[in-house]
Design a protein around this motif. Structure first.
Motif, PDB file in Angstrom:
ATOM      1  N   ARG A  90      -5.406   9.032   5.765  1.00 36.71           N
ATOM      2  CA  ARG A  90      -4.708   8.794   4.898  1.00 36.71           C
ATOM      3  C   ARG A  90      -3.063   8.304   5.051  1.00 36.71           C
ATOM      4  NH1 ARG A  90      -0.802  13.369   5.281  1.00 36.71           N
ATOM      5  NH2 ARG A  90      -1.724  14.761   6.601  1.00 36.71           N
ATOM      6  N   ARG A  92       0.047   5.416   6.610  1.00 33.21           N
ATOM      7  CA  ARG A  92       0.368   4.156   5.648  1.00 33.21           C
ATOM      8  C   ARG A  92       1.101   3.267   6.672  1.00 33.21           C
ATOM      9  NH1 ARG A  92       5.762   3.690   3.588  1.00 33.21           N
ATOM     10  NH2 ARG A  92       5.903   2.740   1.571  1.00 33.21           N
ATOM     11  N   ARG A  94       3.304  -0.088   6.988  1.00 33.96           N
ATOM     12  CA  ARG A  94       4.791  -1.750   5.841  1.00 33.96           C
ATOM     13  C   ARG A  94       4.225  -2.512   7.206  1.00 33.96           C
ATOM     14  NH1 ARG A  94       9.716   1.595   7.001  1.00 33.96           N
ATOM     15  NH2 ARG A  94       8.912   2.295   8.587  1.00 33.96           N
ATOM     16  N   GLU A 121      -2.966   3.087   3.172  1.00 38.33           N
ATOM     17  CA  GLU A 121      -2.276   2.547   2.907  1.00 38.33           C
ATOM     18  C   GLU A 121      -1.832   1.505   2.880  1.00 38.33           C
ATOM     19  OE1 GLU A 121       1.848   3.268  -0.613  1.00 38.33           O
ATOM     20  OE2 GLU A 121       0.988   4.492   0.544  1.00 38.33           O
ATOM     21  N   VAL A 123       0.819  -1.250   3.153  1.00 39.94           N
ATOM     22  CA  VAL A 123       1.862  -2.413   2.349  1.00 39.94           C
ATOM     23  C   VAL A 123       2.844  -3.707   2.985  1.00 39.94           C
ATOM     24  CG1 VAL A 123       4.449  -1.761   1.790  1.00 39.94           C
ATOM     25  CG2 VAL A 123       3.327   0.262   1.861  1.00 39.94           C
TER      26      VAL A 123
END
Length: 307
Positions: A90, A92, A94, A121, A123
């Motif tokens: 889980r 993230r 960028r 995730e 981005v």
């Protein structure tokens, strides 16, 4: 002996002051002193000399100090390793990339990464190399794929070369070939060009190459991003100098004569930040996929892994 007691002991040993140690640990000074006394009872020896406010380590304290540091460091490493076990499920990340990379190679690479790590995730921030480096340096990005070497001007950043891609001249497929075979940069003199906006590395490279040949390029229109430039060329407004990775089958492609124009694509990251495991996973995937030859790189593009 408790980990918290060792942390209090280390704070006092480093500050040589109970009040300042309590402020560092964000605890009331009487509570810290109580825990230090409890630790001294546990080890069976005094750890500090307390003489008129001057706090120094006893022989027992000097013996415990490196051990306490090692225990606390290894404990933090253990906690981080355990936390990171879940980050790949889980996390993230960028990622910054230039428009040409977002249009060309990046979608297939990110799709492969997503299949391997569906819980992370992603981005994506699309911009020019200069803006990406600023965002990365200021902490707004975890990784950035850039196409110049100005990263070496920022002591907070480090980069790794991935591959070299040639720059080519594109024109509509139904338009006449600008020249037969390869064209020298000088052949762009007086030819209308569709030009990128200010700050685009492709604009800077094209203008610099033309000026090195003794002329300023002629702009038919300027100010576009990658998608707009491609559409404007397709509409017949002029030629454009673009990376080979974005050409596809829509355009006529003309290469420059040797040595031509090329650029090195690099993966940049902060050298002063310990990256979470999810970020490291994407970094390794980028290097493996784009730098290690896993991807089917287009003609005129060569893997190049290095510093």
């Amino acid at each position: 002996m408790q980990f918290q007691q060792l942390a209090y002991f280390l704070a006092v040993a480093e500050t040589r002051h109970f009040t300042r140690a309590a402020e560092r640990m964000r605890v009331a000074q009487p509570s810290l002193s109580q825990q230090i006394r409890a630790l001294e009872r546990d080890v069976g020896a005094g750890l500090f000399h307390r003489i008129r406010g001057n706090v120094t380590l006893t022989e027992a304290g000097e013996t415990l100090l490196p051990i306490a540091r090692r225990i606390l460091a290894e404990t933090e490493t253990a906690y981080r390793a355990i936390r990171e076990l879940d980050e790949l499920g889980r996390g993230r990340v960028r990622l910054g990339a230039t428009p040409s990379l977002c249009t060309g190679l990046l979608p297939a690479m990110l799709a492969a990464f997503r299949r391997d790590y569906p819980g992370i995730e992603l981005v994506l921030h699309e911009s020019g190399s200069r803006d990406l480096q600023t965002a990365l340096s200021e902490g707004g990005l975890d990784l950035a794929m850039i196409v110049d070497s100005r990263v070496h001007d920022d002591s907070r950043l480090e980069s790794r070369a991935l591959f070299v891609e040639d720059l080519v001249v594109i024109s509509p497929k139904d338009a006449p070939t600008p020249v037969r075979g390869r064209m020298p940069i000088g052949a762009l003199r007086d030819r209308p060009l569709v030009m990128f906006r200010q700050g685009y590395d492709l604009r800077e490279a094209t203008v610099a190459a033309c000026r090195a040949e003794g002329f300023d390029p002629l702009f038919a229109i300027e100010g576009g991003e990658m998608d707009a430039v491609l559409e404007l060329v397709q509409a017949g407004l002029g030629l454009a100098v673009v990376p080979s990775t974005v050409v596809g089958d829509r355009f006529r492609r003309t290469r420059f004569t040797e040595p031509g124009l090329s650029r090195v694509v690099r993966l940049a990251y902060r050298r002063d930040v310990e990256q979470p495991r999810a970020v490291r996973a994407l970094q390794e995937a980028v290097v493996r996929y784009l730098g290690g030859g896993v991807a089917q790189l287009p003609p005129g593009t060569r893997p190049l892994v290095g510093g």
